[in-house]
Design an enzyme around this catalytic site. Sequence first.
Site, PDB file in Angstrom:
ATOM      1  N   SER A  14       0.832  -1.197   0.000  1.00 49.00           N
ATOM      2  CA  SER A  14       0.000   0.000   0.000  1.00 49.00           C
ATOM      3  C   SER A  14       0.871   1.254   0.000  1.00 49.00           C
ATOM      4  O   SER A  14       1.697   1.448   0.887  1.00 49.00           O
ATOM      5  CB  SER A  14      -0.911   0.007   1.221  1.00 49.00           C
ATOM      6  OG  SER A  14      -1.460   1.297   1.374  1.00 49.00           O
ATOM      7  N   HIS A  39      -1.241  -1.170  -4.288  1.00 50.10           N
ATOM      8  CA  HIS A  39      -2.537  -0.851  -3.694  1.00 50.10           C
ATOM      9  C   HIS A  39      -2.584   0.647  -3.396  1.00 50.10           C
ATOM     10  O   HIS A  39      -1.746   1.169  -2.670  1.00 50.10           O
ATOM     11  CB  HIS A  39      -2.708  -1.672  -2.409  1.00 50.10           C
ATOM     12  CG  HIS A  39      -4.035  -1.503  -1.742  1.00 50.10           C
ATOM     13  ND1 HIS A  39      -5.156  -2.211  -2.119  1.00 50.10           N
ATOM     14  CD2 HIS A  39      -4.415  -0.717  -0.706  1.00 50.10           C
ATOM     15  CE1 HIS A  39      -6.173  -1.871  -1.340  1.00 50.10           C
ATOM     16  NE2 HIS A  39      -5.754  -0.960  -0.471  1.00 50.10           N
ATOM     17  N   ASP A  41      -4.729   3.740  -1.890  1.00 49.54           N
ATOM     18  CA  ASP A  41      -5.836   4.067  -0.988  1.00 49.54           C
ATOM     19  C   ASP A  41      -6.314   5.491  -1.191  1.00 49.54           C
ATOM     20  O   ASP A  41      -5.628   6.440  -0.823  1.00 49.54           O
ATOM     21  CB  ASP A  41      -5.376   3.905   0.470  1.00 49.54           C
ATOM     22  CG  ASP A  41      -5.211   2.445   0.842  1.00 49.54           C
ATOM     23  OD1 ASP A  41      -6.186   1.687   0.688  1.00 49.54           O
ATOM     24  OD2 ASP A  41      -4.107   2.067   1.286  1.00 49.54           O
ATOM     25  N   MET A  43      -8.850   8.336  -0.116  1.00 44.03           N
ATOM     26  CA  MET A  43      -9.695   8.710   1.030  1.00 44.03           C
ATOM     27  C   MET A  43     -10.177  10.141   0.876  1.00 44.03           C
ATOM     28  O   MET A  43      -9.391  11.032   0.530  1.00 44.03           O
ATOM     29  CB  MET A  43      -8.890   8.600   2.325  1.00 44.03           C
ATOM     30  CG  MET A  43      -8.263   7.238   2.547  1.00 44.03           C
ATOM     31  SD  MET A  43      -7.329   7.241   4.072  1.00 44.03           S
ATOM     32  CE  MET A  43      -6.673   5.561   4.060  1.00 44.03           C
ATOM     33  N   HIS A  72      -8.314   1.393  -4.240  1.00 41.44           N
ATOM     34  CA  HIS A  72      -9.285   1.182  -3.161  1.00 41.44           C
ATOM     35  C   HIS A  72      -9.941   2.515  -2.824  1.00 41.44           C
ATOM     36  O   HIS A  72      -9.305   3.379  -2.227  1.00 41.44           O
ATOM     37  CB  HIS A  72      -8.524   0.584  -1.955  1.00 41.44           C
ATOM     38  CG  HIS A  72      -9.363   0.368  -0.733  1.00 41.44           C
ATOM     39  ND1 HIS A  72      -8.815   0.107   0.505  1.00 41.44           N
ATOM     40  CD2 HIS A  72     -10.707   0.363  -0.555  1.00 41.44           C
ATOM     41  CE1 HIS A  72      -9.781  -0.046   1.390  1.00 41.44           C
ATOM     42  NE2 HIS A  72     -10.934   0.119   0.785  1.00 41.44           N
ATOM     43  N   MET A  74     -12.084   4.724  -0.742  1.00 37.94           N
ATOM     44  CA  MET A  74     -12.760   4.942   0.539  1.00 37.94           C
ATOM     45  C   MET A  74     -13.387   6.323   0.468  1.00 37.94           C
ATOM     46  O   MET A  74     -12.947   7.277   1.108  1.00 37.94           O
ATOM     47  CB  MET A  74     -11.752   4.827   1.690  1.00 37.94           C
ATOM     48  CG  MET A  74     -11.353   3.379   1.953  1.00 37.94           C
ATOM     49  SD  MET A  74      -9.841   3.264   2.900  1.00 37.94           S
ATOM     50  CE  MET A  74      -8.648   3.415   1.583  1.00 37.94           C
ATOM     51  N   MET A 143     -12.029  -5.873   4.905  1.00 34.33           N
ATOM     52  CA  MET A 143     -11.161  -4.989   5.686  1.00 34.33           C
ATOM     53  C   MET A 143     -10.839  -5.647   7.024  1.00 34.33           C
ATOM     54  O   MET A 143     -11.733  -6.108   7.731  1.00 34.33           O
ATOM     55  CB  MET A 143     -11.843  -3.633   5.931  1.00 34.33           C
ATOM     56  CG  MET A 143     -11.999  -2.743   4.709  1.00 34.33           C
ATOM     57  SD  MET A 143     -10.453  -2.360   3.856  1.00 34.33           S
ATOM     58  CE  MET A 143      -9.501  -1.545   5.145  1.00 34.33           C
ATOM     59  N   ASP A 181      -6.956  -6.384   4.002  1.00 40.55           N
ATOM     60  CA  ASP A 181      -6.282  -5.079   4.014  1.00 40.55           C
ATOM     61  C   ASP A 181      -6.327  -4.509   5.423  1.00 40.55           C
ATOM     62  O   ASP A 181      -7.404  -4.255   5.962  1.00 40.55           O
ATOM     63  CB  ASP A 181      -7.030  -4.156   3.024  1.00 40.55           C
ATOM     64  CG  ASP A 181      -6.414  -2.776   2.909  1.00 40.55           C
ATOM     65  OD1 ASP A 181      -5.345  -2.531   3.489  1.00 40.55           O
ATOM     66  OD2 ASP A 181      -7.041  -1.925   2.217  1.00 40.55           O
TER      67      ASP A 181
HETATM   68  C1  DX5 Z   1      -6.501   1.351   5.595  1.00 46.03           C
HETATM   69  C2  DX5 Z   1      -6.000   1.193   4.184  1.00 46.03           C
HETATM   70  C3  DX5 Z   1      -4.902   0.219   4.070  1.00 46.03           C
HETATM   71  C4  DX5 Z   1      -3.636   0.612   4.770  1.00 46.03           C
HETATM   72  C5  DX5 Z   1      -2.937  -0.626   5.250  1.00 46.03           C
HETATM   73  O1  DX5 Z   1      -7.488   2.325   5.603  1.00 46.03           O
HETATM   74  O2  DX5 Z   1      -7.055   0.746   3.354  1.00 46.03           O
HETATM   75  O3  DX5 Z   1      -4.629  -0.145   2.731  1.00 46.03           O
HETATM   76  O4  DX5 Z   1      -2.767   1.344   3.960  1.00 46.03           O
HETATM   77  O5  DX5 Z   1      -1.844  -0.252   5.998  1.00 46.03           O
HETATM   78  P1  DX5 Z   1      -1.124  -1.247   7.010  1.00 46.03           P
HETATM   79  O6  DX5 Z   1      -0.634  -2.407   6.240  1.00 46.03           O
HETATM   80  O7  DX5 Z   1      -0.043  -0.395   7.574  1.00 46.03           O
HETATM   81  O8  DX5 Z   1      -2.145  -1.645   8.040  1.00 46.03           O
HETATM   82 ZN    ZN Z   2      -6.676  -0.180   1.257  1.00 43.34          ZN
END
Ligand code: DX5
Ligand code: ZN
Length: 222
Positions: A14, A39, A41, A43, A72, A74, A143, A181
């Site tokens: 990620s 990956h 993320d 947000m 991903h 969010m 998740m 994840d």
């Molecule tokens: C959480 C994200 C993850 C995050 C995982 O909201 O969706 O992808 O980056 O990070 P680690 O592996 O550090 O838990």
């Molecule tokens: Zn993620």
Amino acid sequence: MKKWQFTDKIIAPSLLAADWGKVTSEVSRAIQAGADWMHLDVMDGNFVDNISFGPDMVNAVSESNDVYLDVHLMISKPDEYVARFVKAGADLITVHVEADHDVRETLRAIRAAGCKSGLALNPETPMEDVLPYLEEIDLLLCMTVVPGFGGQSFMNEVMPKVEQAAAMRDLRGLSYHIEVDGGIGEESAVIASAAGANVLVAGSSTFKAEDMAKAVKGLREA
Ligand code: DX5
Ligand code: ZN
């Protein structure tokens, strides 16, 4: 090389845990370390209590390296942004079942745009909520932390859902990947793989490792 089908495990570092002062070289570092996918993320500060980046960052990663992009989302209204992430170079777009949209329509729009479709559910969301959509997806993301931040602890209590997801896939003759994840390191990777997950997202345990190649190998062999 962009790849989708695997018989084996897929390791997806990620970007959230990378050094953002040198994002594209961090992506190269992950690829050299043996990562299968990246990956990303996204947000929006609304669906989750954090803001990360949008399509422009996805595009920068896409232009810089030839790697499979697992995006991903969010965000509260994913349907309004699908086209922008497709254009940015996403290969797989995952949306949350809890977000404010017509889930089936969004999943169909993702596939119609030529991308793989993923559906995510939060730790507290029951499997029942995603059952109506399993035929529309290429990946189910369970998740293993409450989304929003990297570096949180793996939630063991999500594993029955991963087992259910695998059982349901067999029962219905489907072939979606099962991704986990949040809080994935060698120890939790063993647990999640045993439950049936084959795509492992890992931020902290890969980018922040002393030896990233060793960390990726450790996850693959877990
Ligand atoms: C959480 C994200 C993850 C995050 C995982 O909201 O969706 O992808 O980056 O990070 P680690 O592996 O550090 O838990
Ligand atoms: Zn993620």
